[in-house]
Design an enzyme around this catalytic site. Structure first.
Site, PDB file in Angstrom:
ATOM      1  N   ASP A   1      31.210  -9.752 -44.860  1.00 26.67           N
ATOM      2  CA  ASP A   1      30.082  -9.184 -43.897  1.00 26.67           C
ATOM      3  C   ASP A   1      30.026  -9.910 -42.497  1.00 26.67           C
ATOM      4  OD1 ASP A   1      29.398  -7.569 -46.158  1.00 26.67           O
ATOM      5  OD2 ASP A   1      28.031  -9.320 -47.120  1.00 26.67           O
TER       6      ASP A   1
ATOM      7  N   GLY B   1      31.609  -3.173 -47.835  1.00 28.55           N
ATOM      8  CA  GLY B   1      30.752  -2.395 -46.914  1.00 28.55           C
ATOM      9  C   GLY B   1      30.629  -2.723 -45.679  1.00 28.55           C
ATOM     10  N   HIS B   2      31.163  -1.688 -44.772  1.00 24.53           N
ATOM     11  CA  HIS B   2      31.469  -2.014 -43.238  1.00 24.53           C
ATOM     12  C   HIS B   2      30.444  -1.184 -42.480  1.00 24.53           C
ATOM     13  CE1 HIS B   2      35.913  -3.329 -44.832  1.00 24.53           C
ATOM     14  NE2 HIS B   2      34.775  -4.174 -45.082  1.00 24.53           N
TER      15      HIS B   2
ATOM     16  N   GLN C   1      36.407  -7.676 -47.605  1.00 25.87           N
ATOM     17  CA  GLN C   1      35.655  -9.237 -47.987  1.00 25.87           C
ATOM     18  C   GLN C   1      36.133 -10.401 -46.942  1.00 25.87           C
ATOM     19  OE1 GLN C   1      37.755  -7.065 -50.662  1.00 25.87           O
ATOM     20  NE2 GLN C   1      35.748  -6.413 -50.729  1.00 25.87           N
TER      21      GLN C   1
ATOM     22  N   LYS D   1      33.239  -7.097 -39.385  1.00 26.39           N
ATOM     23  CA  LYS D   1      34.760  -6.576 -39.367  1.00 26.39           C
ATOM     24  C   LYS D   1      34.583  -5.202 -39.074  1.00 26.39           C
ATOM     25  CE  LYS D   1      35.518  -7.670 -43.413  1.00 26.39           C
ATOM     26  NZ  LYS D   1      34.225  -8.571 -43.947  1.00 26.39           N
TER      27      LYS D   1
HETATM   28  P1  GDP Z   1      31.512  -6.403 -42.558  1.00 26.74           P
HETATM   29  O1  GDP Z   1      31.688  -6.177 -43.918  1.00 26.74           O
HETATM   30  O2  GDP Z   1      32.400  -7.216 -41.992  1.00 26.74           O
HETATM   31  O3  GDP Z   1      32.212  -4.929 -41.689  1.00 26.74           O
HETATM   32  O4  GDP Z   1      30.281  -6.536 -42.039  1.00 26.74           O
HETATM   33  P2  GDP Z   1      28.748  -5.416 -42.430  1.00 26.74           P
HETATM   34  O5  GDP Z   1      28.900  -4.463 -41.703  1.00 26.74           O
HETATM   35  O6  GDP Z   1      28.857  -5.734 -44.122  1.00 26.74           O
HETATM   36  O7  GDP Z   1      27.618  -6.759 -41.786  1.00 26.74           O
HETATM   37  C1  GDP Z   1      27.502  -6.802 -40.678  1.00 26.74           C
HETATM   38  C2  GDP Z   1      26.099  -6.260 -40.178  1.00 26.74           C
HETATM   39  O8  GDP Z   1      25.989  -6.802 -38.803  1.00 26.74           O
HETATM   40  C3  GDP Z   1      26.250  -4.756 -39.722  1.00 26.74           C
HETATM   41  O9  GDP Z   1      24.776  -4.413 -40.198  1.00 26.74           O
HETATM   42  C4  GDP Z   1      26.427  -4.473 -38.472  1.00 26.74           C
HETATM   43  O10 GDP Z   1      26.136  -3.410 -37.893  1.00 26.74           O
HETATM   44  C5  GDP Z   1      25.898  -6.000 -37.934  1.00 26.74           C
HETATM   45  N1  GDP Z   1      26.576  -6.332 -36.558  1.00 26.74           N
HETATM   46  C6  GDP Z   1      27.947  -6.466 -36.667  1.00 26.74           C
HETATM   47  N2  GDP Z   1      28.082  -7.160 -35.283  1.00 26.74           N
HETATM   48  C7  GDP Z   1      26.652  -7.320 -34.668  1.00 26.74           C
HETATM   49  C8  GDP Z   1      26.427  -8.238 -33.550  1.00 26.74           C
HETATM   50  O11 GDP Z   1      27.148  -8.755 -32.888  1.00 26.74           O
HETATM   51  N3  GDP Z   1      25.020  -8.333 -33.561  1.00 26.74           N
HETATM   52  C9  GDP Z   1      24.116  -7.782 -34.277  1.00 26.74           C
HETATM   53  N4  GDP Z   1      22.835  -8.103 -34.024  1.00 26.74           N
HETATM   54  N5  GDP Z   1      24.662  -7.166 -35.193  1.00 26.74           N
HETATM   55  C10 GDP Z   1      26.166  -6.977 -35.676  1.00 26.74           C
HETATM   56  P1  IMO Z   2      32.871  -6.823 -47.059  1.00 28.25           P
HETATM   57  O1  IMO Z   2      34.221  -6.113 -47.014  1.00 28.25           O
HETATM   58  C1  IMO Z   2      30.342  -9.940 -49.082  1.00 28.25           C
HETATM   59  C2  IMO Z   2      31.251 -10.695 -53.306  1.00 28.25           C
HETATM   60  C3  IMO Z   2      30.311 -10.373 -54.341  1.00 28.25           C
HETATM   61  C4  IMO Z   2      30.607 -11.392 -55.297  1.00 28.25           C
HETATM   62  C5  IMO Z   2      32.037 -11.787 -55.226  1.00 28.25           C
HETATM   63  C6  IMO Z   2      32.831 -11.092 -56.216  1.00 28.25           C
HETATM   64  O2  IMO Z   2      31.594  -5.880 -46.793  1.00 28.25           O
HETATM   65  O3  IMO Z   2      32.713  -7.945 -46.409  1.00 28.25           O
HETATM   66  P2  IMO Z   2      33.306  -8.271 -56.709  1.00 28.25           P
HETATM   67  O4  IMO Z   2      32.704  -6.950 -56.911  1.00 28.25           O
HETATM   68  O5  IMO Z   2      34.458  -8.222 -55.362  1.00 28.25           O
HETATM   69  O6  IMO Z   2      34.321  -8.465 -57.792  1.00 28.25           O
HETATM   70  O7  IMO Z   2      32.158  -9.549 -56.269  1.00 28.25           O
HETATM   71  O8  IMO Z   2      32.469 -11.098 -53.721  1.00 28.25           O
HETATM   72  N1  IMO Z   2      31.893  -9.724 -52.323  1.00 28.25           N
HETATM   73  C7  IMO Z   2      31.412  -9.518 -51.054  1.00 28.25           C
HETATM   74  N2  IMO Z   2      30.576 -10.302 -50.380  1.00 28.25           N
HETATM   75  N3  IMO Z   2      31.206  -8.936 -48.522  1.00 28.25           N
HETATM   76  C8  IMO Z   2      32.012  -7.953 -49.187  1.00 28.25           C
HETATM   77  O9  IMO Z   2      33.081  -7.015 -48.517  1.00 28.25           O
HETATM   78  C9  IMO Z   2      32.107  -8.578 -50.447  1.00 28.25           C
HETATM   79  N4  IMO Z   2      32.760  -7.832 -51.483  1.00 28.25           N
HETATM   80  C10 IMO Z   2      32.660  -8.558 -52.612  1.00 28.25           C
HETATM   81  O10 IMO Z   2      29.104 -10.282 -53.746  1.00 28.25           O
HETATM   82  O11 IMO Z   2      30.029 -12.377 -54.761  1.00 28.25           O
HETATM   83 MG    MG Z   3      30.206  -5.766 -45.462  1.00 30.47          MG
END
Ligand code: GDP
Ligand code: IMO
Ligand code: MG
Length: 466
Positions: free
Chosen positions: A12, A39-40, A255, A15
């Site tokens: 999270d 979850g991206h 991840q 990416k």
């Molecule tokens: P990922 O799994 O690495 O793709 O990250 P996620 O999408 O799960 O979580 C990142 C969250 O931060 C998402 O809701 C993005 O929309 C948000 N985000 C990403 N970059 C920025 C930033 O520079 N500033 C802010 N405020 N939000 C961001």
């Molecule tokens: P993105 O791509 C954050 C965490 C779960 C749990 C552990 C194992 O959005 O960054 P799993 O279901 O993979 O066997 O769970 O890994 N986890 C993540 N945490 N971002 C993710 O993906 C994750 N995918 C798995 O919360 O602790």
């Molecule tokens: Mg994510």
């Protein structure tokens, strides 16, 4: 140009935003590991798209998405995500999406086994069946996309029936879980599971909630696979051979490096290799990355179980959680928050093999008077590097350096030199400690809320014509 985008914390990091930003520069955007546990989130002009299985490059019309042989494919999730994208006006066909014929499937019995091992003392998985699907791959019991494509006799049905019985046995005898407790757990975690398990359990009647021997309904699983066969046929190909000839590929890791099965915070990890090596084996290509962008969030977050040494269980932690909207995109769970941890980040950067950094969510620190960065750990009074064991990580004492906050909004700034001097000092310190340049800085969730290094601008990020 072959580039990889890899998160170097606990996932999270943002990416998805970075991949979406860069994708128009590439012919192909490729996922190599994990599955719909990811979850991206991508935000464009205020419109949010959350990708789980399909790449965050899918919004770029010139970029073809590829799900490599290392990705675990839940056919229901693939179908659901494709329909979601279509409903937003994004056409998905073979020209836009290829799926490896060697990729393993996640089937409902994997989800049932994931749930069974999470009842009681779990590690807080996403309940997407990821761990059991990787177990079956390594145990040479996996069912792959190609098995469905070649499905012509009852051999596949017999396998699925056998694997359902095997899962029933594991659930009863290894995990000591009954039909009753699995159904109750399923009901309680409905939000995380959606309807990925319930339709594939034996019906619950006659007598109600009996301690059944048979939990999984193999006929329902076979029927579901039959329904999705045309979808898999439309998108499947030998993606490794296809990728071998491609010069312009952006790899999107899922991840984060600290969740890596080998080098992460084991056992509180996911089941895939989330770093440089995982992208190679998971794409099936012996490629070399020209650039590896390590994505770092300006502070730390973690969702699910496991220690985070810089976690803040106070008002600042709550502030980062609410201001950063730190809620898991896959499971809806609150993410735990804390200060940036450079010991953990440096460990993650090694796993990723990063050649540069993208720093995200700098804007979330706007309101803080003081900001801390963890620069070292001590354990029993001695300086230590990132330890291999979870209970050691629980006992480390983080050493902090304090920075002055800038206390003004930076969301509209588009040049690094225009940032407040305190923010510039924060960035320079990270560069100095990691010995890597920060080329992309996130100052808001929207695609445009980004500061790009001059080299990045000339390279073509933010190119039009998506
Ligand atoms: P990922 O799994 O690495 O793709 O990250 P996620 O999408 O799960 O979580 C990142 C969250 O931060 C998402 O809701 C993005 O929309 C948000 N985000 C990403 N970059 C920025 C930033 O520079 N500033 C802010 N405020 N939000 C961001
Ligand atoms: P993105 O791509 C954050 C965490 C779960 C749990 C552990 C194992 O959005 O960054 P799993 O279901 O993979 O066997 O769970 O890994 N986890 C993540 N945490 N971002 C993710 O993906 C994750 N995918 C798995 O919360 O602790
Ligand atoms: Mg994510």
């Amino acid at each position: 140009m072959t580039t990889a985008v890899i998160g170097v914390q606990w996932g999270d990091e943002g990416k998805g935003k970075i991949v979406d930003l860069l994708a128009p520069n590439f012919d192909i955007c490729c996922r190599d590991q994990g599955g719909d546990n990811a979850g991206h989130t991508v935000v464009v002009g205020g419109h949010k798209t959350v990708l789980h299985l399909i790449t965050s490059g899918i919004l770029s019309s010139r970029t073809r998405s590829v799900l490599g042989c290392g990705v675990k494919i839940n056919p229901n999730s693939l179908d659901y995500e494709i329909e979601e994208l279509r409903s937003k006006g994004i056409p998905i066909n073979r020209a836009r999406l290829l799926v490896s014929d060697r990729a393993h499937l996640i089937l409902p019995y994997h989800i049932a086994r994931d749930c069974a091992s999470e009842i009681g003392e779990g590690i807080g998985t996403t309940l997407k069946g990821i761990g059991p699907a990787y177990e079956d791959e390594v145990g040479r019991r996996g069912i792959r996309v190609c098995d469905v494509l070649q499905w012509s006799n009852s051999a596949l049905e017999r396998k699925i029936e056998e694997y359902c019985q095997r899962a029933d046995n594991l659930i009863h005898y290894v995990n000591k879980v009954s039909y009753r407790s699995l159904v109750a757990f399923e009901k309680e975690r409905k939000k995380m599971l959606r309807d990925s398990l319930e339709p594939y359990l034996e019906p619950d009647h006659n007598p109600p909630l009996a301690e059944k021997k048979q939990i999984l309904n193999h006929a329902a699983i076979i029927e579901m696979l039959r329904r999705h066969k045309p979808l898999l046929q439309e998108h499947a190909c030998d993606t490794a051979t296809y990728l071998q000839d491609q010069k312009s590929v952006l790899h999107e890791a899922a991840q984060g490096a600290l969740l890596d099965i080998n080098m992460g915070t084991y056992p509180m990890v996911t089941s895939s290799c989330t770093g440089y090596g995982g992208l190679l084996t998971g794409s099936g290509t012996a490629t070399r990355f020209d650039r590896v962008i390590g994505v770092v969030k300006a502070y730390s977050t973690r969702v699910g179980g496991g220690t985070m040494p810089t976690e803040l269980k106070d008002a600042i932690g709550d502030y980062l959680q609410s201001c950063g909207n730190e809620v898991g995109a896959t499971t809806g769970r609150k993410r735990r928050c804390g200060w940036l941890d450079l010991v953990a980040v440096k460990h993650g950067l090694r796993i990723a093999g990063a050649t540069e950094l993208a720093l995200t969510k700098l804007d979330i620190l706007d309101g803080l008077a003081e900001i801390q960065i963890c620069t070292g750990y001590t354990l029993d009074g001695t300086d230590v590097s990132f330890p291999p064991m979870n209970d050691q990580l629980e006992r480390v004492v983080p050493q902090y350096k304090t920075f002055e906050g800038w206390k003004k909004p930076i969301g509209e700034i588009r040049r690094r030199e225009d940032l407040p001097k305190e923010a510039q000092a924060y960035l320079s310190f990270i560069e100095q400690e990691t010995k890597l340049p920060i080329r992309i800085i996130g100052v808001g969730e929207d695609r445009d809320a980004t500061i790009l290094a001059p080299s990045e601008i000339s390279y073509g990020a933010l190119r039009d014509g998506r």
